[in-house]
Design a protein around this motif. Sequence first.
Motif, PDB file in Angstrom:
ATOM      1  N   ASP A 242      -3.136 -25.987 -30.032  1.00  0.00           N
ATOM      2  CA  ASP A 242      -4.005 -26.827 -31.007  1.00  0.00           C
ATOM      3  C   ASP A 242      -5.471 -26.652 -30.975  1.00  0.00           C
ATOM      4  OD1 ASP A 242      -1.740 -28.464 -31.507  1.00  0.00           O
ATOM      5  OD2 ASP A 242      -2.088 -29.948 -29.846  1.00  0.00           O
ATOM      6  N   ALA A 243      -6.012 -26.544 -32.018  1.00  0.00           N
ATOM      7  CA  ALA A 243      -7.499 -26.217 -32.114  1.00  0.00           C
ATOM      8  C   ALA A 243      -8.307 -26.922 -31.154  1.00  0.00           C
ATOM      9  CB  ALA A 243      -8.183 -26.457 -33.525  1.00  0.00           C
ATOM     10  N   ILE A 244      -9.315 -26.308 -30.408  1.00  0.00           N
ATOM     11  CA  ILE A 244      -9.999 -26.665 -29.489  1.00  0.00           C
ATOM     12  C   ILE A 244     -11.448 -26.171 -29.523  1.00  0.00           C
ATOM     13  CG2 ILE A 244      -9.130 -25.159 -27.640  1.00  0.00           C
ATOM     14  CD1 ILE A 244      -9.428 -27.409 -25.726  1.00  0.00           C
ATOM     15  N   ASP A 245     -12.559 -26.885 -29.435  1.00  0.00           N
ATOM     16  CA  ASP A 245     -13.832 -26.390 -29.410  1.00  0.00           C
ATOM     17  C   ASP A 245     -14.246 -26.083 -28.165  1.00  0.00           C
ATOM     18  OD1 ASP A 245     -14.738 -27.546 -32.047  1.00  0.00           O
ATOM     19  OD2 ASP A 245     -14.551 -29.448 -30.979  1.00  0.00           O
ATOM     20  N   CYS A 246     -14.658 -24.840 -27.942  1.00  0.00           N
ATOM     21  CA  CYS A 246     -14.822 -24.027 -26.688  1.00  0.00           C
ATOM     22  C   CYS A 246     -16.269 -23.108 -26.755  1.00  0.00           C
ATOM     23  CB  CYS A 246     -13.853 -23.436 -26.136  1.00  0.00           C
ATOM     24  SG  CYS A 246     -13.059 -21.959 -27.020  1.00  0.00           S
ATOM     25  N   ARG A 247     -16.688 -22.618 -25.729  1.00  0.00           N
ATOM     26  CA  ARG A 247     -17.859 -21.742 -25.727  1.00  0.00           C
ATOM     27  C   ARG A 247     -17.329 -20.636 -24.988  1.00  0.00           C
ATOM     28  NH1 ARG A 247     -23.666 -21.723 -25.767  1.00  0.00           N
ATOM     29  NH2 ARG A 247     -24.123 -19.700 -26.013  1.00  0.00           N
ATOM     30  N   MET A 248     -16.256 -20.614 -23.960  1.00  0.00           N
ATOM     31  CA  MET A 248     -15.706 -19.542 -23.397  1.00  0.00           C
ATOM     32  C   MET A 248     -14.123 -19.677 -23.294  1.00  0.00           C
ATOM     33  SD  MET A 248     -18.078 -20.073 -20.028  1.00  0.00           S
ATOM     34  CE  MET A 248     -17.582 -18.456 -19.246  1.00  0.00           C
ATOM     35  N   PHE A 249     -13.640 -18.458 -23.322  1.00  0.00           N
ATOM     36  CA  PHE A 249     -12.156 -18.308 -23.280  1.00  0.00           C
ATOM     37  C   PHE A 249     -11.819 -17.197 -22.449  1.00  0.00           C
ATOM     38  CE2 PHE A 249      -7.901 -17.362 -25.180  1.00  0.00           C
ATOM     39  CZ  PHE A 249      -7.553 -18.929 -25.672  1.00  0.00           C
ATOM     40  N   ARG A 250     -10.548 -17.801 -21.552  1.00  0.00           N
ATOM     41  CA  ARG A 250     -10.188 -16.534 -20.660  1.00  0.00           C
ATOM     42  C   ARG A 250      -8.822 -16.642 -20.350  1.00  0.00           C
ATOM     43  NH1 ARG A 250     -12.215 -19.270 -15.044  1.00  0.00           N
ATOM     44  NH2 ARG A 250     -10.721 -20.936 -14.909  1.00  0.00           N
ATOM     45  N   LEU A 251      -8.087 -15.357 -19.840  1.00  0.00           N
ATOM     46  CA  LEU A 251      -7.310 -14.826 -19.474  1.00  0.00           C
ATOM     47  C   LEU A 251      -6.926 -14.996 -17.992  1.00  0.00           C
ATOM     48  CD1 LEU A 251      -4.078 -13.652 -19.506  1.00  0.00           C
ATOM     49  CD2 LEU A 251      -5.282 -11.633 -19.692  1.00  0.00           C
ATOM     50  N   ALA A 252      -6.061 -15.806 -17.381  1.00  0.00           N
ATOM     51  CA  ALA A 252      -6.125 -16.006 -15.922  1.00  0.00           C
ATOM     52  C   ALA A 252      -4.762 -15.737 -15.376  1.00  0.00           C
ATOM     53  CB  ALA A 252      -6.754 -17.392 -15.500  1.00  0.00           C
ATOM     54  N   ALA A 253      -4.491 -14.268 -14.790  1.00  0.00           N
ATOM     55  CA  ALA A 253      -2.977 -14.200 -14.275  1.00  0.00           C
ATOM     56  C   ALA A 253      -2.910 -14.334 -12.819  1.00  0.00           C
ATOM     57  CB  ALA A 253      -3.141 -12.619 -14.587  1.00  0.00           C
ATOM     58  N   THR A 254      -1.837 -14.716 -12.482  1.00  0.00           N
ATOM     59  CA  THR A 254      -1.451 -14.822 -11.263  1.00  0.00           C
ATOM     60  C   THR A 254      -0.482 -13.923 -10.660  1.00  0.00           C
ATOM     61  OG1 THR A 254      -0.164 -16.812 -11.490  1.00  0.00           O
ATOM     62  CG2 THR A 254      -2.544 -17.250 -10.928  1.00  0.00           C
ATOM     63  N   LYS A 255       0.243 -13.333 -11.637  1.00  0.00           N
ATOM     64  CA  LYS A 255       1.101 -12.203 -11.242  1.00  0.00           C
ATOM     65  C   LYS A 255       0.995 -11.163 -12.559  1.00  0.00           C
ATOM     66  CE  LYS A 255       6.106 -11.617 -10.577  1.00  0.00           C
ATOM     67  NZ  LYS A 255       7.411 -12.081 -10.444  1.00  0.00           N
ATOM     68  N   ASN A 256       0.845 -10.069 -12.062  1.00  0.00           N
ATOM     69  CA  ASN A 256       0.522  -9.074 -12.867  1.00  0.00           C
ATOM     70  C   ASN A 256       1.689  -8.154 -13.230  1.00  0.00           C
ATOM     71  OD1 ASN A 256      -2.315  -9.672 -13.032  1.00  0.00           O
ATOM     72  ND2 ASN A 256      -2.267  -8.977 -10.891  1.00  0.00           N
ATOM     73  N   GLY A 257       1.731  -7.370 -14.366  1.00  0.00           N
ATOM     74  CA  GLY A 257       3.001  -6.713 -14.738  1.00  0.00           C
ATOM     75  C   GLY A 257       3.030  -5.384 -13.908  1.00  0.00           C
ATOM     76  N   ALA A 258       4.163  -4.800 -13.759  1.00  0.00           N
ATOM     77  CA  ALA A 258       4.173  -3.248 -13.232  1.00  0.00           C
ATOM     78  C   ALA A 258       3.877  -2.237 -14.114  1.00  0.00           C
ATOM     79  CB  ALA A 258       5.611  -3.154 -12.657  1.00  0.00           C
ATOM     80  N   THR A 259       2.956  -1.251 -13.651  1.00  0.00           N
ATOM     81  CA  THR A 259       2.675  -0.037 -14.748  1.00  0.00           C
ATOM     82  C   THR A 259       3.607   0.963 -14.348  1.00  0.00           C
ATOM     83  OG1 THR A 259       1.226   1.021 -13.131  1.00  0.00           O
ATOM     84  CG2 THR A 259       0.187  -0.779 -14.222  1.00  0.00           C
ATOM     85  N   LYS A 260       3.796   1.931 -15.233  1.00  0.00           N
ATOM     86  CA  LYS A 260       4.423   3.326 -15.066  1.00  0.00           C
ATOM     87  C   LYS A 260       4.052   4.135 -13.969  1.00  0.00           C
ATOM     88  CE  LYS A 260       6.756   3.040 -19.399  1.00  0.00           C
ATOM     89  NZ  LYS A 260       6.982   3.446 -20.689  1.00  0.00           N
ATOM     90  N   ASN A 261       2.840   3.800 -13.581  1.00  0.00           N
ATOM     91  CA  ASN A 261       2.162   4.701 -12.665  1.00  0.00           C
ATOM     92  C   ASN A 261       2.533   4.260 -11.117  1.00  0.00           C
ATOM     93  OD1 ASN A 261       0.586   5.863 -14.901  1.00  0.00           O
ATOM     94  ND2 ASN A 261      -0.959   4.089 -14.708  1.00  0.00           N
ATOM     95  N   LYS A 262       2.979   5.380 -10.577  1.00  0.00           N
ATOM     96  CA  LYS A 262       3.436   5.111  -9.087  1.00  0.00           C
ATOM     97  C   LYS A 262       2.169   5.653  -7.930  1.00  0.00           C
ATOM     98  CE  LYS A 262       7.622   3.916 -10.466  1.00  0.00           C
ATOM     99  NZ  LYS A 262       7.912   2.486 -10.056  1.00  0.00           N
ATOM    100  N   THR A 263       2.393   5.224  -7.032  1.00  0.00           N
ATOM    101  CA  THR A 263       1.540   5.723  -5.808  1.00  0.00           C
ATOM    102  C   THR A 263       2.071   7.197  -5.604  1.00  0.00           C
ATOM    103  OG1 THR A 263       2.967   4.789  -3.969  1.00  0.00           O
ATOM    104  CG2 THR A 263       1.124   3.399  -4.900  1.00  0.00           C
ATOM    105  N   LYS A 264       1.289   7.827  -4.524  1.00  0.00           N
ATOM    106  CA  LYS A 264       1.693   9.158  -3.907  1.00  0.00           C
ATOM    107  C   LYS A 264       3.220   8.873  -3.236  1.00  0.00           C
ATOM    108  CE  LYS A 264      -2.676  11.200  -3.690  1.00  0.00           C
ATOM    109  NZ  LYS A 264      -3.602  11.865  -2.681  1.00  0.00           N
ATOM    110  N   GLU A 265       3.402   7.832  -2.748  1.00  0.00           N
ATOM    111  CA  GLU A 265       4.631   7.728  -1.989  1.00  0.00           C
ATOM    112  C   GLU A 265       5.837   7.077  -3.010  1.00  0.00           C
ATOM    113  OE1 GLU A 265       1.559   6.285  -0.977  1.00  0.00           O
ATOM    114  OE2 GLU A 265       1.203   7.855   0.398  1.00  0.00           O
ATOM    115  N   GLY A 266       5.485   6.842  -4.233  1.00  0.00           N
ATOM    116  CA  GLY A 266       6.563   6.379  -5.257  1.00  0.00           C
ATOM    117  C   GLY A 266       6.549   5.140  -5.347  1.00  0.00           C
ATOM    118  N   GLU A 267       5.662   4.020  -4.888  1.00  0.00           N
ATOM    119  CA  GLU A 267       5.698   2.744  -4.862  1.00  0.00           C
ATOM    120  C   GLU A 267       5.048   2.379  -6.242  1.00  0.00           C
ATOM    121  OE1 GLU A 267       4.619   1.053  -0.572  1.00  0.00           O
ATOM    122  OE2 GLU A 267       3.411   2.829  -1.175  1.00  0.00           O
TER     123      GLU A 267
END
Length: 204
Positions: free
Chosen positions: A106-131
Amino acid sequence: SDIETTHPNTWGEKNGFGIANMIDGKGASGNWGITDEHKDYQNKPISITLTFDKTYKVSKACLYAVADGGFPEDFVLEAYTKGGWKTVVSKSGYAAEAGEQSFEFDAIDCRMFRLAATKNGATKNKTKEGETQYAIFLREFEVYGETSSEVIEVPTPPASGDEQKPPISEGGEVPPSGDSRINVAVTSEIKTTHPNTWGENNGF
């Protein structure tokens, strides 16, 4: 416009994956904007906030996911109104395919807009230990709307709690006539709680 960050990543800033790419107006064809990634960041709160030059009545936001993952799974989209932050979209366990993720509300009047994540997605990049590593990877963060007659002031300090505003050059592609996209790249600022300095210097 300027960019505001609270947790820069030197590697990203120097290698072209800068957070400013999320507002360059290039959509699916643009370079990535990414936050830092880490094996412990799956449940690390990360937010990315757009601050407009004036009040807009917004009704749609688009986030462009990349093929390498890193799209948030649990997140909200929030608008800063006269009454403070208001959630307009809430997602849990969201599974994104590469490309545009469109969210209407629904349309809303605003001055700021944000994405706030509490659980982030896995990337295809691994640590040196494969994590597995986690982050937010986006090609673009678009908000659609029209100019509003409402007057909403940006809070001081900003609602996110950030105060530093290192400048960046203006950029972005001006939306064509009739397009309701807000030209965030020129008229506003973008900030994140966890940017990636490596990306800023490598086109992302």
